[in-house]
Design a protein around this motif. Structure first.
Motif, short mmCIF file in Angstrom:
data_model
loop_
_atom_site.label_atom_id
_atom_site.label_comp_id
_atom_site.label_asym_id
_atom_site.label_seq_id
_atom_site.Cartn_x
_atom_site.Cartn_y
_atom_site.Cartn_z
N GLU A 83 81.22 68.01 -24.18
CA GLU A 83 82.54 67.42 -24.39
C GLU A 83 82.92 66.66 -23.12
OE1 GLU A 83 87.18 68.67 -25.41
OE2 GLU A 83 85.67 70.24 -25.14
N VAL A 84 82.93 65.34 -23.20
CA VAL A 84 83.23 64.48 -22.06
C VAL A 84 84.74 64.40 -21.88
CG1 VAL A 84 82.97 62.17 -21.09
CG2 VAL A 84 81.11 63.17 -22.43
N ALA A 85 85.22 64.56 -20.64
CA ALA A 85 86.65 64.62 -20.35
C ALA A 85 87.27 65.76 -21.15
CB ALA A 85 87.35 63.30 -20.64
N SER A 92 85.93 72.47 -27.54
CA SER A 92 84.64 73.15 -27.46
C SER A 92 84.70 74.54 -28.08
CB SER A 92 84.16 73.23 -26.01
OG SER A 92 83.78 71.97 -25.51
N SER A 93 85.80 75.24 -27.82
CA SER A 93 85.94 76.59 -28.38
C SER A 93 86.07 76.53 -29.90
CB SER A 93 87.14 77.31 -27.77
OG SER A 93 88.35 76.69 -28.11
N PHE A 109 77.34 74.88 -24.64
CA PHE A 109 78.37 73.86 -24.49
C PHE A 109 78.55 73.51 -23.02
CE2 PHE A 109 79.30 75.46 -28.65
CZ PHE A 109 79.85 74.39 -29.34
N THR A 110 78.73 72.21 -22.76
CA THR A 110 79.02 71.72 -21.42
C THR A 110 80.32 70.93 -21.47
OG1 THR A 110 76.68 71.56 -20.81
CG2 THR A 110 78.23 70.24 -19.53
N GLY A 111 81.18 71.14 -20.50
CA GLY A 111 82.40 70.35 -20.38
C GLY A 111 82.38 69.57 -19.08
N ARG A 129 79.22 75.92 -19.57
CA ARG A 129 79.23 75.53 -18.16
C ARG A 129 80.17 74.34 -17.99
NH1 ARG A 129 74.46 71.42 -16.35
NH2 ARG A 129 74.05 70.47 -18.39
N PHE A 130 80.80 74.29 -16.83
CA PHE A 130 81.69 73.18 -16.51
C PHE A 130 81.10 72.36 -15.38
CE2 PHE A 130 85.02 71.37 -13.81
CZ PHE A 130 85.65 70.53 -14.73
#
Length: 389
Positions: A83-85, A92-93, A109-111, A129-130
Motif C-alpha cells: 500500500e503506497v502512501a 491494508s488491515s 503486507f508492506t506499507g 512491515r513499514f
C-alpha cells in the motif's frame, strides 16, 4: 456540532503541541492542526484527519462490497501486497480480512509512507512491515517485480499532475511483477449532483449492480447524467477547492482522468477495468416523491376495494437503515474534508476567521439539520485495476 468541532480541534492542538516545538519533528502546527513541515501536502497529519481517511476507506469498501477491485486468483493467489502512501494502513488491515475470508491466508503486507503513522499491524496477526520513504524520491526502495499487488490510494492530494504523476506510475509498475495487479483508489473532491433515474451502465455486471441497489448507490458510466451541484454551500466549497488545488497542480477530480492515464500505458499495462460509484449525501427528493406516488397508488387501490378513505402522507424514509447510514457517512466525509482543507479554503475565499466561522455554521445547519443535500448531491469514489504485461 460546533462543540464537537471545537473538541476535535483542541485535541489535535494538544496532541501536536510538542511536535510543533521541536525543530527535529517532521510536523509543524498551523491553525490548530498538525501538518508536514517540508512537504507541500495540503491535508493535516493528525488524529482527526486519520479518522476521516479511515472512515472514507471503510465507506468505499462498504459500497464496493470488497477491499480489492480485482478478483484474486485462488490458483495463483497474491503473496506480497504493498500500500503506497499507506497513512494509518487501515486499508491494508481491511484487505487482509478480505483475503483471509476468501481463503487466501499467506499474504505479506508492506506499507510505505513519508512518516510512520501506521500502527503495528503485526498485533492483528498480519504479516506486516513499514518502510519510511518520501514518495517524491525515485526509485522506491524495492526490487523490480517485488509485489503481486500494488495499491495506490488517494494520491491525488500527494502527487502533482504532469511528470511527477507519471514517474510515480512508472515506479509502481516497476515494483510490480509481470502478471501482477496495479490498483488505484480515488475520490473526487468536487461534488456533483446526479439527475433523477440514472440508467444502469451498459454491460453492467450483475454482482456490481446488485451491490449498488443494496447499498442505495449508483454505478457511474459515461452515460450517467450529472449536473453542477445544487447546494449553495457545496457550490462555495467546490469553487474554493478547485482554486486551491489548481494552484498546487493537484487534481480536484482525479476519477475523470485515471482510465485514460492507464490506457495510455499500452506497453506495460493491460486489461484496464474500473468501478465507479456515486454515493448520495442524503435521501433524494425524487426518491421520496417516487415512493410517495407508489404508496398513494397502492393506497387508493386498497381503499377502492374497501370503499374507505385514508391519509395520503409520506410513509417514512425510502432507505434501509444501512443505506441511510452509508449516505450519512458520505456526508460526514465531505464535511470533514472541507474542515481539513480549512486553511487553504480560507485563503482562496478571502474570509477572515469570523467570516469563515459564520459560513461554516450556516453550512453545518443546512447540511445536517435542514437536509440541504437532497437534490442529487453525491460523493464519487472509484477503483481502477490493470495487469502488468
Amino acid at each position: 456540532m460546533d462543540a464537537t468541532r471545537g473538541s476535535i480541534s483542541s485535541t489535535s492542538t494538544q496532541s501536536t503541541k510538542d511536535d510543533s516545538l521541536s525543530s527535529k519533528s517532521p510536523f509543524q502546527l498551523r491553525h490548530g492542526r498538525r501538518y508536514l513541515r517540508d512537504l507541500p501536502y495540503p491535508l493535516p497529519c493528525d488524529l482527526p484527519e486519520l479518522q476521516r481517511q479511515n472512515l472514507s476507506s471503510l465507506l468505499t469498501i462498504s459500497v464496493l462490497g470488497r477491499a480489492l477491485g480485482s478478483t484474486p486468483s485462488r490458483k495463483n493467489p497474491p503473496k506480497k501486497v504493498i500500500e503506497v502512501a499507506c497513512g494509518s494502513a487501515y486499508w491494508s488491515s481491511l484487505c487482509h480480512e478480505y483475503l483471509k475470508g476468501a481463503g487466501i491466508d499467506d499474504v505479506s503486507f508492506t506499507g510505505l509512507d513519508i512518516v510512520p503513522l501506521a500502527g503495528d499491524l503485526g498485533r492483528q496477526g498480519i504479516d506486516w512491515r513499514f518502510v519510511q520513504h518520501d514518495l517524491r524520491k525515485i526509485p522506491l526502495p524495492f526490487d523490480d517485480g517485488e509485489f503481486d499487488i500494488v495499491v495506490m490510494k488517494d494520491l491525488s492530494m500527494v502527487v502533482p499532475l504532469g511528470m511527477a504523476s507519471q514517474r510515480v506510475l512508472d515506479e509502481a509498475t516497476r515494483i510490480l511483477k509481470t502478471g501482477g495487479t496495479l490498483e488505484i483508489w480515488e475520490t473526487d473532491h468536487i461534488i456533483r449532483s446526479i439527475l433523477p433515474h440514472p440508467p444502469p451502465p451498459p454491460g453492467k455486471i450483475a454482482e456490481e449492480y446488485a451491490c449498488a441497489v443494496a447499498t442505495g448507490t449508483f454505478l457511474i458510466s459515461p452515460i450517467t447524467p450529472f449536473t453542477d451541484v445544487h447546494n449553495k454551500y457545496l457550490q462555495d466549497s467546490n469553487a474554493w477547492i478547485q482554486e486551491a488545488l489548481d494552484k498546487r497542480k493537484l487534481s480536484p477530480t482525479p476519477c475523470a482522468r485515471i482510465s485514460q492515464m492507464l490506457l495510455q500505458e499500452t506497453e506495460t499495462l493491460c486489461n484496464v477495468e474500473n468501478r465507479r460509484v456515486a454515493i448520495p449525501l442524503g435521501e433524494l427528493r425524487w426518491e421520496r416523491e417516487d415512493a410517495a406516488g407508489r404508496n398513494l397508488s397502492k393506497r387508493r387501490g386498497s381503499e377502492a376495494g374497501r370503499g374507505k378513505k385514508g391519509s395520503t402522507g409520506l410513509e417514512g424514509s425510502t432507505l434501509t437503515e444501512e443505506q441511510a447510514a452509508l449516505r450519512y457517512t458520505a456526508l460526514l466525509v465531505v464535511i470533514q474534508m472541507i474542515e481539513s482543507l480549512e486553511p487553504l479554503l480560507k485563503e482562496v475565499s478571502g474570509k477572515n476567521q469570523e467570516e469563515w466561522q459564520r459560513w461554516w455554521g450556516w453550512m453545518m445547519t443546512n447540511l445536517l439539520e435542514q437536509k440541504g443535500a437532497s437534490n442529487g448531491e453525491c460523493l464519487e469514489v472509484g477503483v481502477w485495476w490493470c495487469t502488468k504485461v
